[in-house]
Design an enzyme around this catalytic site. Structure first.
Site, PDB file in Angstrom:
ATOM      1  N   ASP A  87       1.257  20.454  15.697  1.00 46.90           N
ATOM      2  CA  ASP A  87       2.470  20.393  16.523  1.00 46.90           C
ATOM      3  C   ASP A  87       3.359  19.181  16.283  1.00 46.90           C
ATOM      4  O   ASP A  87       2.924  18.143  15.810  1.00 46.90           O
ATOM      5  CB  ASP A  87       2.118  20.492  18.012  1.00 46.90           C
ATOM      6  CG  ASP A  87       1.068  19.473  18.463  1.00 46.90           C
ATOM      7  OD1 ASP A  87       0.277  19.008  17.614  1.00 46.90           O
ATOM      8  OD2 ASP A  87       1.047  19.128  19.658  1.00 46.90           O
ATOM      9  N   GLU A 146      -1.902  19.404  19.983  1.00 46.62           N
ATOM     10  CA  GLU A 146      -2.634  18.132  20.091  1.00 46.62           C
ATOM     11  C   GLU A 146      -1.877  17.167  20.982  1.00 46.62           C
ATOM     12  O   GLU A 146      -2.474  16.434  21.769  1.00 46.62           O
ATOM     13  CB  GLU A 146      -2.848  17.525  18.693  1.00 46.62           C
ATOM     14  CG  GLU A 146      -3.697  16.255  18.689  1.00 46.62           C
ATOM     15  CD  GLU A 146      -2.968  15.023  19.187  1.00 46.62           C
ATOM     16  OE1 GLU A 146      -3.574  14.246  19.951  1.00 46.62           O
ATOM     17  OE2 GLU A 146      -1.812  14.815  18.840  1.00 46.62           O
ATOM     18  N   GLU A 147      -0.550  17.177  20.847  1.00 51.87           N
ATOM     19  CA  GLU A 147       0.253  16.183  21.573  1.00 51.87           C
ATOM     20  C   GLU A 147       0.138  16.332  23.087  1.00 51.87           C
ATOM     21  O   GLU A 147       0.356  15.375  23.822  1.00 51.87           O
ATOM     22  CB  GLU A 147       1.729  16.272  21.154  1.00 51.87           C
ATOM     23  CG  GLU A 147       1.986  15.918  19.691  1.00 51.87           C
ATOM     24  CD  GLU A 147       1.714  14.452  19.355  1.00 51.87           C
ATOM     25  OE1 GLU A 147       1.337  13.685  20.255  1.00 51.87           O
ATOM     26  OE2 GLU A 147       1.882  14.087  18.185  1.00 51.87           O
ATOM     27  N   HIS A 370       5.606   8.575  17.205  1.00 55.97           N
ATOM     28  CA  HIS A 370       6.364   9.091  18.358  1.00 55.97           C
ATOM     29  C   HIS A 370       7.726   8.415  18.495  1.00 55.97           C
ATOM     30  O   HIS A 370       8.410   8.626  19.500  1.00 55.97           O
ATOM     31  CB  HIS A 370       5.589   8.968  19.685  1.00 55.97           C
ATOM     32  CG  HIS A 370       4.356   9.818  19.732  1.00 55.97           C
ATOM     33  ND1 HIS A 370       3.723  10.181  20.911  1.00 55.97           N
ATOM     34  CD2 HIS A 370       3.629  10.396  18.751  1.00 55.97           C
ATOM     35  CE1 HIS A 370       2.661  10.929  20.633  1.00 55.97           C
ATOM     36  NE2 HIS A 370       2.584  11.066  19.321  1.00 55.97           N
TER      37      HIS A 370
HETATM   38 ZN    ZN Z   1       1.046  12.010  18.399  1.00 62.17          ZN
HETATM   39 ZN    ZN Z   2      -0.925  12.672  16.176  1.00 61.19          ZN
END
Ligand code: ZN
Ligand code: ZN
Length: 397
Positions: A87, A146-147, A370
């Site tokens: 993702d 995952e995020e 991020h």
């Molecule tokens: Zn991340």
């Molecule tokens: Zn990551």
């Protein structure tokens, strides 16, 4: 090195070289078309298609958009999972000098998961070519979400971890320079949990607060009070974090709101601390609110335990990394208070999650993961592929 070992070594290098261009192209294709958590349809389709072409037996739609692809050597041996998350993040990409940019406004691969999928496919392709030198089974696990720490468990509930004896996974790591690999036995990433607290007060006139219960003032007190869980209750030798990432309340400058909401996250290196932090946030929020005549309600959201690598597998990955980049370029990773739900797979089978440096050496300080300016150095991709292949061959010997 001589004889069969030297022969295998040069075959591994040749396979990594052969796949280099395709791995880079795959990463670019994915970077251009990033997809948010649980919406990774095109990414999953690409992973499934490529795995099928390589001869894997593919199951799609596992735990949402997850893909599980199996390849059996036909010889008895363990089942090794190579896990890659798919993702992207809701971030507007910024910055110049990229080799590829996101074509989707407001969505960006700002954590390197585009590279994770590409490297897993690259390693799979090399393992297919080296099929005569391993036994057992390889399972590729392309994981969604995952995020939001909500992709691994639904896959596990649909059988993704069944029969798996060992797990390997990579996180590309921009703060680490390209050409370096960081491995650590034990905890590498902390737990990551989310929570919300609603503070119910009683709305009223901004000029007459004594006739109301102001949830905004209570919220301010709660935010400060819960930080004391870290500063006064947690050992300085056990890293932990509480962050309130969002506060919402009110409609106008002269209106006392009825209620307020806080969204936050807790991180801990230690599994017991993980539970304690969440319990204490709930307790303190409730107690502070009731002290002001308001009422706090705590909800625990999605989360995952610390990421723990098993010593034997970490050792094997360290050796694989040394063979790839040289002894001087392998570091002992420092535990980080970021989370990753690969932890859920590592709770079910021993394995190792490790960091592959992806920081452009000539670009100076690297924007953090991020960040809208985040970027990886694509020269990291073959390093990841080679380490993964060498470690896999060691597991599947
Ligand atoms: Zn991340
Ligand atoms: Zn990551």
């Amino acid at each position: 090195m001589s004889g069969p070992a030297a022969d295998l070594d040069s075959r591994i290098r040749a396979e990594v070289d052969r796949s280099r261009e395709e791995v880079t192209e795959t990463r670019r294709e994915l970077h251009k078309h990033p997809e948010l958590s649980l919406q990774e349809r095109a990414t999953a389709e690409l992973a499934a298609r490529r795995s099928t072409e390589l001869g894997f037996t593919v199951r799609s739609g596992i735990g949402g958009t997850g893909v599980v692809a199996d390849l059996d050597s036909g010889k008895p041996g363990p089942t090794l999972m190579l896990r890659a998350d798919m993702d992207a993040l809701p971030i507007v990409e910024r910055g110049d000098g990229r080799v590829v940019t996101s074509a989707v406004d407001g969505v960006m691969h700002a954590c390197g998961h585009d590279g994770h999928v590409a490297m897993a496919l690259g390693a799979a392709s090399a393992l297919v070519a080296l099929r005569d030198s391993w036994a057992g089974r390889v399972r590729l696990c392309f994981q969604p979400a995952e995020e939001t720490a909500s992709g691994a468990m639904p896959m596990i509930e649909e059988g993704a971890a069944e029969g798996v004896d060992r797990v390997l996974g990579i996180h590309l790591w921009a703060p680490l320079q390209t050409g370096r690999v960081a491995v650590k036995s034990g905890v590498i990433f902390g737990s990551a949990d989310s929570f919300s607290v609603t503070i119910q007060g009683r709305g009223g006139h901004g000029g007459m607060p004594h006739t109301a219960i102001d949830p905004v003032v209570v919220t301010a007190q709660v935010i400060l009070a819960i930080q004391a869980i870290i500063s006064r209750e947690t050992s300085p030798f056990s890293p932990a974090v509480i962050t309130i990432g969002r506060v919402t309340a009110g409609t106008a400058f002269n209106v006392i709101a009825d209620s307020a909401e806080l969204l936050g996250t807790t991180r801990a290196i230690d599994a017991t601390e993980r539970e304690r932090l969440l319990t204490r946030v709930a307790e303190i929020a409730t107690a502070v609110a009731s002290g002001y005549g308001a009422e706090a309600t705590f909800w625990r959201g999605s989360g995952c335990p610390p990421v723990v690598s098993d010593p034997a597998t970490a050792d094997l990955v360290r050796r694989a990394a040394e063979a790839t980049v040289g002894e001087d370029h392998v570091d002992i990773a420092v535990p980080l208070t970021v989370g990753d739900d690969v932890a859920c797979f590592l709770e079910r089978a021993p394995g190792c999650y490790f960091l592959v440096g992806a920081g452009h050496p000539e670009r100076g300080p690297v924007p953090p993961h991020h960040s809208a300016y985040f970027d990886i150095d694509e020269a990291a991709l073959p390093v990841g592929v080679e380490t993964l292949v060498r470690a896999s061959l060691d597991v599947l010997r």
